[in-house]
Scaffold this motif. Structure first.
Motif, short mmCIF file in Angstrom:
data_model
loop_
_atom_site.label_atom_id
_atom_site.label_comp_id
_atom_site.label_asym_id
_atom_site.label_seq_id
_atom_site.Cartn_x
_atom_site.Cartn_y
_atom_site.Cartn_z
N HIS A 120 0.87 -1.19 0.00
CA HIS A 120 0.00 0.00 0.00
C HIS A 120 0.90 1.23 0.00
N HIS A 134 -4.31 6.90 -5.16
CA HIS A 134 -5.75 7.16 -5.04
C HIS A 134 -6.39 7.29 -6.42
N GLU A 150 -6.11 2.62 -4.92
CA GLU A 150 -6.90 2.69 -3.68
C GLU A 150 -8.16 3.48 -3.97
N HIS A 173 1.72 5.37 -1.87
CA HIS A 173 1.26 6.51 -2.67
C HIS A 173 2.47 7.26 -3.23
N ASP A 224 1.36 2.51 3.71
CA ASP A 224 0.47 3.58 3.23
C ASP A 224 1.26 4.88 3.19
N HIS A 247 3.04 8.25 2.34
CA HIS A 247 2.84 9.46 1.54
C HIS A 247 4.12 10.31 1.53
ZN ZN Z 1 -3.64 4.86 1.21
#
Ligand code: ZN
Length: 347
Positions: free
Chosen positions: A18, A50, A71, A20, A225, A227
């Motif tokens: 996961h 996303h 996602e 980004h 996840d 970023h």
């Molecule tokens: Zn995410």
């Protein structure tokens, strides 16, 4: 008879399932993610930006697999929603099982957009829209925060050849009455490090147990996840999934995901896991505690009281439904096995 729960053969590959990138709201480019994760011992990253599934097959080589994904998320905000109420989300990662599966799962045909595309999503689509592919034969999804619709979205993604995970239920403010209605995920995030860095208690063994006790046969993953926002503590390299596969190739990795040949971790390493004559055995990196959780209350724990332990064994009876093992190191970081069901083991 000895039955390996994590396969005896093959090799473990460290994965972040996961992430980004600059395709959506991440700060690192897809190439930077590859380079920085590889330098920390990772072999697999799922790019799950996303709204849009932008394939990164060009990043795959003999030492790295870039899984293509997206996602998608939906929330319960409607006009007039009071600010004091917790906004609920449901976010789902969908990872393509083959590198040539380039169609965006779950789309809103009427508007020719990914499902549940908000204003931020539309801006991303504007940048990358030409690169998006849809399968005309698939149904249109206009998403709403509703367990039935969320379940149908998970089912649709499965049917379209994706590995489906339910993400960070704590960050999403989802309650038992929400997530217990979701059917169709392959796995849920038992830890999401990006959410932990934000300040959420995104350690979800209890939620995993609730889902299992409700009859769902799902796996658990641990993910960053990431970023990589410069204003925040780094949210990479805190949670990972160790996949045991025959080789480092796209479909060898996704086949292992479908079989559940992996475990989730915030740090500890699980080396071996097997079942033999009514007992489950685990071997791991030095641990302060190893526990077994079951469908029943008949749980157990072994502690490294004077010195760390590197393994344990536990009794499991035929009628105890399922179990999973948790390994905790001296820092409190945990590794979790998937749940294993006795009827599968003894079949
Ligand atoms: Zn995410």
């Amino acid at each position: 008879m000895k039955k390996y729960l994590l396969p005896e053969g093959g090799k473990f590959y460290k994965a972040n399932l996961h992430s980004h990138s600059t395709v959506s709201d991440g700060a690192w480019t897809p190439e930077e993610i590859k380079e920085r994760y590889m330098s920390r011992g990772y072999s697999v990253v799922a790019y799950t930006d996303h709204h849009v599934m932008i394939p990164h097959n060009e990043l795959t080589d003999e030492n790295f697999v870039a899984l293509n994904g997206v996602e998608l998320g939906v929330n319960n905000i409607v006009d007039g929603y009071p600010a004091y109420k917790a906004r609920k989300n449901c976010d789902i990662c969908m990872i393509a099982l083959t590198p040539d599966n380039l169609n965006q799962p779950c789309w809103n045909k009427k508007d020719n957009l990914p499902s549940c595309c908000d204003a931020a999503g539309k801006a991303i689509v504007e940048r990358f829209g030409d690169a998006l592919h849809y399968d005309d034969s698939r149904p249109s999804f206009v998403m709403k925060y509703d367990p039935e619709i969320i379940s149908s979205m998970m089912q649709e993604a499965r049917e379209c050849g994706f590995f489906v995970t339910h993400n960070h239920p704590v960050w999403s403010s989802e309650e038992y009455t929400d997530y217990i209605g979701y059917d169709g995920m392959h796995a849920m995030e038992i830890c999401n490090y990006g959410c932990v860095v934000e300040g959420h208690d995104e350690h979800n063994a209890k939620i995993y147990l609730s889902q299992l006790r409700a009859g769902k046969r799902i796996f658990c993953t641990a993910n960053d996840d990431n970023h990589n926002k410069p204003t925040r503590k780094c949210d990479s390299f805190g949670a990972f999934t160790m996949i045991k596969a025959e080789k480092l190739e796209y479909t060898a990795i996704t086949d292992a995901l479908l079989r559940g040949d992996f475990y989730a971790s915030e740090g500890p390493i699980i080396e071996k896991l097997w079942y033999e004559d009514g007992k489950v055995y685990v071997e791991c990196s030095p641990a302060q505690a190893i526990t077994i959780t079951k469908m029943t209350k008949n749980v157990a724990a072994v502690f490294g009281e004077d010195s760390p332990i590197t393994g344990a064994s536990f009794d499991v009876a035929e009628d105890e439904g399922f179990f999973f093992i948790t390994v905790t190191d001296e820092k409190g970081n945990k590794a979790y096995t998937n749940a294993y069901f006795l009827d599968d083991i003894l079949r």
